[in-house]
Design a protein around this motif. Structure first.
Motif, PDB file in Angstrom:
ATOM      1  N   ALA A  91       3.895  18.778   7.171  1.00  0.00           N
ATOM      2  CA  ALA A  91       4.750  18.739   5.985  1.00  0.00           C
ATOM      3  C   ALA A  91       4.679  17.364   5.325  1.00  0.00           C
ATOM      4  O   ALA A  91       4.679  17.259   4.090  1.00  0.00           O
ATOM      5  N   ALA A  92       4.603  16.304   6.130  1.00  0.00           N
ATOM      6  CA  ALA A  92       4.458  14.948   5.581  1.00  0.00           C
ATOM      7  C   ALA A  92       3.141  14.830   4.820  1.00  0.00           C
ATOM      8  O   ALA A  92       3.077  14.226   3.744  1.00  0.00           O
ATOM      9  N   ARG A  93       2.103  15.433   5.370  1.00  0.00           N
ATOM     10  CA  ARG A  93       0.799  15.426   4.690  1.00  0.00           C
ATOM     11  C   ARG A  93       0.891  16.152   3.354  1.00  0.00           C
ATOM     12  O   ARG A  93       0.389  15.669   2.341  1.00  0.00           O
ATOM     13  N   GLU A 111      -0.334  12.950  -4.853  1.00  0.00           N
ATOM     14  CA  GLU A 111      -1.680  12.382  -4.976  1.00  0.00           C
ATOM     15  C   GLU A 111      -1.801  11.083  -4.176  1.00  0.00           C
ATOM     16  O   GLU A 111      -2.469  10.134  -4.578  1.00  0.00           O
ATOM     17  N   ALA A 112      -1.122  11.069  -3.033  1.00  0.00           N
ATOM     18  CA  ALA A 112      -1.192   9.962  -2.095  1.00  0.00           C
ATOM     19  C   ALA A 112      -1.884  10.474  -0.836  1.00  0.00           C
ATOM     20  O   ALA A 112      -2.244  11.643  -0.752  1.00  0.00           O
ATOM     21  N   GLU A 113      -2.069   9.590   0.112  1.00  0.00           N
ATOM     22  CA  GLU A 113      -2.661  10.017   1.380  1.00  0.00           C
ATOM     23  C   GLU A 113      -1.689   9.713   2.509  1.00  0.00           C
ATOM     24  O   GLU A 113      -0.717   8.987   2.331  1.00  0.00           O
ATOM     25  N   CYS A 138      -0.425   5.097   0.194  1.00  0.00           N
ATOM     26  CA  CYS A 138      -0.683   5.616   1.534  1.00  0.00           C
ATOM     27  C   CYS A 138       0.620   5.631   2.323  1.00  0.00           C
ATOM     28  O   CYS A 138       1.265   4.593   2.480  1.00  0.00           O
ATOM     29  N   LEU A 139       1.001   6.793   2.788  1.00  0.00           N
ATOM     30  CA  LEU A 139       2.144   6.943   3.678  1.00  0.00           C
ATOM     31  C   LEU A 139       1.613   6.806   5.099  1.00  0.00           C
ATOM     32  O   LEU A 139       0.751   7.569   5.526  1.00  0.00           O
ATOM     33  N   VAL A 140       2.102   5.800   5.815  1.00  0.00           N
ATOM     34  CA  VAL A 140       1.687   5.576   7.194  1.00  0.00           C
ATOM     35  C   VAL A 140       2.797   6.034   8.126  1.00  0.00           C
ATOM     36  O   VAL A 140       3.938   5.597   7.999  1.00  0.00           O
ATOM     37  N   ALA A 156       0.807  -1.224   0.000  1.00  0.00           N
ATOM     38  CA  ALA A 156       0.000   0.000   0.000  1.00  0.00           C
ATOM     39  C   ALA A 156       0.836   1.267   0.000  1.00  0.00           C
ATOM     40  O   ALA A 156       0.343   2.340  -0.347  1.00  0.00           O
ATOM     41  N   GLY A 157       2.106   1.153   0.412  1.00  0.00           N
ATOM     42  CA  GLY A 157       2.966   2.330   0.476  1.00  0.00           C
ATOM     43  C   GLY A 157       3.910   2.232   1.649  1.00  0.00           C
ATOM     44  O   GLY A 157       3.910   1.253   2.404  1.00  0.00           O
ATOM     45  N   PRO A 158       4.739   3.249   1.844  1.00  0.00           N
ATOM     46  CA  PRO A 158       5.743   3.214   2.914  1.00  0.00           C
ATOM     47  C   PRO A 158       5.144   3.391   4.301  1.00  0.00           C
ATOM     48  O   PRO A 158       4.137   4.082   4.477  1.00  0.00           O
TER      49      PRO A 158
END
Length: 109
Positions: A66-68, A75-77, A45-47, A13-15
């Motif tokens: 800033a991470a957001r 175009e990620a969440e 999705c960055l968790v 799903a992402g990092p």
């Protein structure tokens, strides 16, 4: 309290970035650098797993924002996972629980 420790792992799903220690004026720039170095793709999705955060000040909150922004630009969440009660209280007071998606664990994303 301990200095900031960042551990990165990739998932389908992402990092996922495990954040532990002090997220404060001294260490927040390290989180920003680490996040800015992550390559995100649309739909990922960055968790940020915050289970190990012992302390967070306004500079740490700014690093989370800033991470957001980094995720949104790709175009990620972004999801904040395992947010400690003391940090969730701060996020609630400043209204950021309406900005961030919070999950009980990193696996809940």
């Amino acid at each position: 309290m301990s200095p900031l420790s960042l551990t990165h792992r990739d998932t389908v799903a992402g990092p996922v970035l495990l954040v532990a220690g002090e997220l404060d004026f001294v260490h927040a720039a390290e989180l920003r650098r680490q996040v800015e170095g992550l390559v995100l793709h649309a739909g990922q999705c960055l968790v940020l797993d915050l289970s190990g955060v012992e302390f967070c000040d306004s500079t740490g909150i700014t690093a989370l924002l800033a991470a957001r922004q980094h995720a949104l630009a790709a175009e990620a969440e972004v999801v904040l996972a395992a947010v400690p009660a003391h940090l969730e209280r701060i996020l609630t007071i400043v209204g950021l629980v309406r900005v961030f998606t919070l999950r009980a664990t990193a696996e809940d994303t």
